[in-house]
Write an enzyme that holds these catalytic residues in place. Structure first.
Site, mmCIF file in Angstrom:
data_model
loop_
_atom_site.group_PDB
_atom_site.id
_atom_site.type_symbol
_atom_site.label_atom_id
_atom_site.label_comp_id
_atom_site.label_asym_id
_atom_site.label_seq_id
_atom_site.Cartn_x
_atom_site.Cartn_y
_atom_site.Cartn_z
ATOM 1 N N GLU A 23 -0.727 -4.949 -3.642
ATOM 2 C CA GLU A 23 -0.557 -3.495 -3.542
ATOM 3 C C GLU A 23 0.904 -3.244 -3.852
ATOM 4 O O GLU A 23 1.775 -3.704 -3.120
ATOM 5 C CB GLU A 23 -0.874 -3.002 -2.132
ATOM 6 C CG GLU A 23 -2.232 -3.414 -1.587
ATOM 7 C CD GLU A 23 -3.376 -2.647 -2.215
ATOM 8 O OE1 GLU A 23 -3.112 -1.767 -3.043
ATOM 9 O OE2 GLU A 23 -4.528 -2.962 -1.902
ATOM 10 N N CYS A 57 3.363 4.346 0.806
ATOM 11 C CA CYS A 57 2.977 3.949 -0.560
ATOM 12 C C CYS A 57 2.089 4.999 -1.188
ATOM 13 O O CYS A 57 2.012 5.106 -2.407
ATOM 14 C CB CYS A 57 2.258 2.619 -0.510
ATOM 15 S SG CYS A 57 0.910 2.609 0.679
HETATM 16 P P1 NAP Z 1 9.665 -5.939 -1.433
HETATM 17 O O1 NAP Z 1 11.129 -5.987 -1.514
HETATM 18 O O2 NAP Z 1 8.879 -6.365 -2.609
HETATM 19 O O3 NAP Z 1 9.291 -6.811 -0.154
HETATM 20 C C1 NAP Z 1 7.956 -6.958 0.243
HETATM 21 C C2 NAP Z 1 7.781 -8.280 0.958
HETATM 22 O O4 NAP Z 1 7.975 -9.354 0.040
HETATM 23 C C3 NAP Z 1 8.787 -8.516 2.091
HETATM 24 O O5 NAP Z 1 8.116 -9.140 3.158
HETATM 25 C C4 NAP Z 1 9.792 -9.450 1.461
HETATM 26 O O6 NAP Z 1 10.493 -10.233 2.407
HETATM 27 C C5 NAP Z 1 8.894 -10.301 0.598
HETATM 28 N N1 NAP Z 1 9.551 -11.008 -0.484
HETATM 29 C C6 NAP Z 1 10.684 -10.666 -1.142
HETATM 30 N N2 NAP Z 1 10.965 -11.585 -2.091
HETATM 31 C C7 NAP Z 1 9.983 -12.518 -2.037
HETATM 32 C C8 NAP Z 1 9.720 -13.720 -2.747
HETATM 33 N N3 NAP Z 1 10.507 -14.143 -3.728
HETATM 34 N N4 NAP Z 1 8.635 -14.434 -2.414
HETATM 35 C C9 NAP Z 1 7.804 -14.031 -1.432
HETATM 36 N N5 NAP Z 1 8.013 -12.901 -0.712
HETATM 37 C C10 NAP Z 1 9.071 -12.146 -1.014
HETATM 38 O O7 NAP Z 1 9.140 -4.492 -1.079
HETATM 39 P P2 NAP Z 1 9.633 -3.515 0.089
HETATM 40 O O8 NAP Z 1 10.959 -3.003 -0.289
HETATM 41 O O9 NAP Z 1 9.450 -4.137 1.432
HETATM 42 O O10 NAP Z 1 8.533 -2.373 -0.012
HETATM 43 C C11 NAP Z 1 8.665 -1.236 -0.803
HETATM 44 C C12 NAP Z 1 7.636 -1.215 -1.884
HETATM 45 O O11 NAP Z 1 6.345 -1.508 -1.375
HETATM 46 C C13 NAP Z 1 7.499 0.146 -2.515
HETATM 47 O O12 NAP Z 1 7.628 0.015 -3.897
HETATM 48 C C14 NAP Z 1 6.100 0.602 -2.175
HETATM 49 O O13 NAP Z 1 5.475 1.350 -3.170
HETATM 50 C C15 NAP Z 1 5.386 -0.657 -1.951
HETATM 51 N N6 NAP Z 1 4.318 -0.449 -1.004
HETATM 52 C C16 NAP Z 1 3.039 -0.455 -1.462
HETATM 53 C C17 NAP Z 1 1.988 -0.281 -0.582
HETATM 54 C C18 NAP Z 1 0.566 -0.305 -1.049
HETATM 55 O O14 NAP Z 1 -0.327 -0.388 -0.221
HETATM 56 N N7 NAP Z 1 0.308 -0.230 -2.332
HETATM 57 C C19 NAP Z 1 2.241 -0.097 0.769
HETATM 58 C C20 NAP Z 1 3.563 -0.085 1.206
HETATM 59 C C21 NAP Z 1 4.590 -0.270 0.303
HETATM 60 P P3 NAP Z 1 11.968 -9.780 2.903
HETATM 61 O O15 NAP Z 1 11.804 -8.450 3.551
HETATM 62 O O16 NAP Z 1 12.350 -10.862 3.833
HETATM 63 O O17 NAP Z 1 12.811 -9.707 1.671
#
Ligand code: NAP
Length: 516
Positions: free
Chosen positions: A257, A296
């Site tokens: 997602e 999201c």
């Molecule tokens: P993110 O930076 O991609 O982080 C998401 C998760 O991935 C965090 O737990 C992060 O850990 C982890 N992560 C980061 N780098 C990684 C790697 N190399 N390998 C494995 N895991 C890794 O996203 P975010 O800033 O938390 O969330 C914002 C985004 O999420 C927005 O773009 C939003 O649209 C999207 N979102 C989508 C939905 C949906 O249902 N479609 C729902 C909510 C949010 P760390 O925090 O420790 O870096």
């Protein structure tokens, strides 16, 4: 030094071996707790979940596992007050916004606890009718769905530390699949506390639920062929997961997602002064300011007929001006801060990108903050933008700004409205506003192939609809293309992600002898 929260892995509480990352109060700027995954033996932890947690869960029937979910929901309900305190401190959310996350998680668990009872005492799921394969009428194929043998690794986003866990864990545990949750670091405290309460209550079998907080380093190397990674977050991280060598080589199942440029579309009959026009204005303002736009599913693009663009801009701006922003501890405040200063920076940068190609119709004034300092807190005031030429502006369809920001885009006719919504290249949700069933019905079908959900608001459901941005467990959540291509929830459809379908080809007598 603040407390270093322990991880729960291989049936033990384990503390990271370095100082970890400090989680902060985004309103007051104070330090709260720390998280660290340094030094954890992830391979041993995943192995324990596969060897101990999986078989113990799968020895139970669906109805027995559903009963466990019900007890988990009771434990969370009993500790609800503590969760609200953590959410206010770590996410900067008001009571109402914290409830979307906390009560939303408990509601989803309770839903699967109830629905799961109906699956009865079996240990796998039937899948359609038996079908004859050959001349011999008795030689048939039967499809069955059995629970995955591996672990479900959930890598979650910062904006839903509670709901984000339980909307995935409820169908996984009901399916008989053990869970390892890796919450986003910035807001990991609430997830960690909920998992700690559930472990402490001793409801789930050993190995069924584990948590790793802090750096994700090594997690993708710990998964194996029968495991599943369900990810929520940014497109960039989703791509990193998909391209991870171990994940790719072992063909690990992935659900993603990701970003989404959701929209609201005003019907041509919904002119100013009609109830449908007012419903759009209300929903847009609610979506822009609820959780400070950090959903999201939040409305980012507002498509309105050209003839009413001025009136829509005025009406939305007038409602935004009434939203009180500030310290969520003050009961007057309707919108709190963003979850972190990193998010504040990201939203302000994104806003500046959108503003290059769009005019600002409304911008809240940071001087109006209540009980909070713009210099200390991670605040962004609500902003409404407007695109002058819908055909030439692409930024509004490409750039997700994860905060209280939305852009009005005027459309010419029905085909133009559909084409503009599709320029988001795949979204979680679009909502339609009007009172003409023919127009609404045509639009719903036209938008279906690029959207996970179409939410239609007519005056008849004005008071009872569940909200553009609210993800209900009965409806699917996810979206094609840019939205990640994943699918979650949708009632019992959610269980498919945690099962494997197998065709058993045999004589009718043998099919009749398959154990339940
Ligand atoms: P993110 O930076 O991609 O982080 C998401 C998760 O991935 C965090 O737990 C992060 O850990 C982890 N992560 C980061 N780098 C990684 C790697 N190399 N390998 C494995 N895991 C890794 O996203 P975010 O800033 O938390 O969330 C914002 C985004 O999420 C927005 O773009 C939003 O649209 C999207 N979102 C989508 C939905 C949906 O249902 N479609 C729902 C909510 C949010 P760390 O925090 O420790 O870096």
């Amino acid at each position: 030094m603040t407390q270093l929260l322990p991880n729960y892995l291989a049936g033990q509480w384990q503390t990271g071996t370095d100082a970890g990352t400090t989680l902060r109060d985004p309103v007051l700027g104070t330090d709260l707790v720390r998280v660290s995954s340094a030094g954890l033996d992830l391979a041993a932890g995943f192995d324990h979940a596969r060897r101990v947690g999986g078989p113990a869960l799968r020895a139970l029937s669906y109805a027995q596992r559903a009963a466990l979910l019900g007890r988990v929901a009771e434990v969370l309900q009993a500790n609800r007050d503590a969760y609200f305190e953590i959410a206010t401190a770590n996410s900067g959310t008001t009571q109402t916004d914290s409830a979307i996350d906390i009560d939303g998680g408990i509601f989803t668990l309770s839903y699967y606890a109830r629905q799961g009872q109906k699956l009865g005492d079996g240990h796998y799921l039937p899948d359609g009718d038996d079908v004859r394969l050959a001349k011999d009428e008795a030689f048939q194929t039967r499809h069955i769905q059995t629970p995955l043998r591996g672990v479900a690794l959930f890598i979650n986003a910062f904006n839903f530390p509670s709901w984000g866990l339980w909307e995935k864990a409820a169908p996984a545990l009901l399916s008989g699949v053990p869970v390892v949750i890796k919450p986003a670091t910035a807001t990991a405290w609430l997830t960690q506390r909920m998992v700690a309460d559930v472990i402490e209550a001793g409801i789930l079998p050993p190995g069924a639920l584990s948590i790793v907080c802090g750096s994700p380093a090594g997690l993708l190397e710990a998964v194996a062929g029968f495991d599943l990674v369900s990810f929520t977050g940014s497109t960039d991280t989703a791509a990193t997961i998909r391209m991870n060598d171990n994940v790719a080589r072992q063909h690990v199942r992935i659900n993603a997602e990701a970003d989404s440029l959701n929209s609201a579309i005003l019907g041509p009959d919904a002119t100013p002064g009609t109830p449908a026009f007012d419903l759009l204005v209300k929903e847009v303002v609610r979506e822009m300011t609820g959780k400070a736009g950090q959903k999201c599913t939040a409305i980012r693009r507002i498509f309105v007929p050209e003839s009413v663009a001025d009136a829509a801009a005025e009406a939305i701006a007038a409602q935004l001006a009434r939203i009180k922003v500030g310290n969520p501890r003050n009961p007057e405040v309707r919108m709190g801060s963003l979850a972190s200063h990193a998010q504040q920076r990201s939203v302000l940068e994104g806003l500046a990108v959108l503003q290059r190609d769009a005019e600002t119709v409304y911008a809240g004034n940071p001087a109006d903050l209540i009980d909070a300092s713009a210099d200390v807190g991670a605040f962004v005031m609500p902003h409404l933008l407007r695109v002058r030429d819908a055909d030439t502006n692409q930024t509004v369809h490409d750039h997700e700004v994860f905060g209280p920001v939305a852009t009005l885009v005027p459309y010419r006719d029905e085909a133009h409205a559909v084409a503009l919504a599709q320029r988001g290249l795949g979204s979680l949700v679009s909502s339609l506003y009007g009172d003409d069933p023919q127009w609404l019905g045509r639009m719903a079908v036209a938008l279906a192939d690029t959207h996970g959900r179409v939410h239609v608001i007519t005056p008849a459901v004005g008071k009872t609809h569940t909200g553009h941005g609210n993800v209900m467990p009965m409806s699917v959540h996810g979206g094609p293309g840019r939205a990640g291509g994943g699918e979650e929830l949708g009632g019992m459809r959610a269980l498919a992600l945690y099962h494997r379908r197998t065709a058993v080809q045999a004589h009718t007598d043998v099919l009749g002898a398959l154990p339940a």
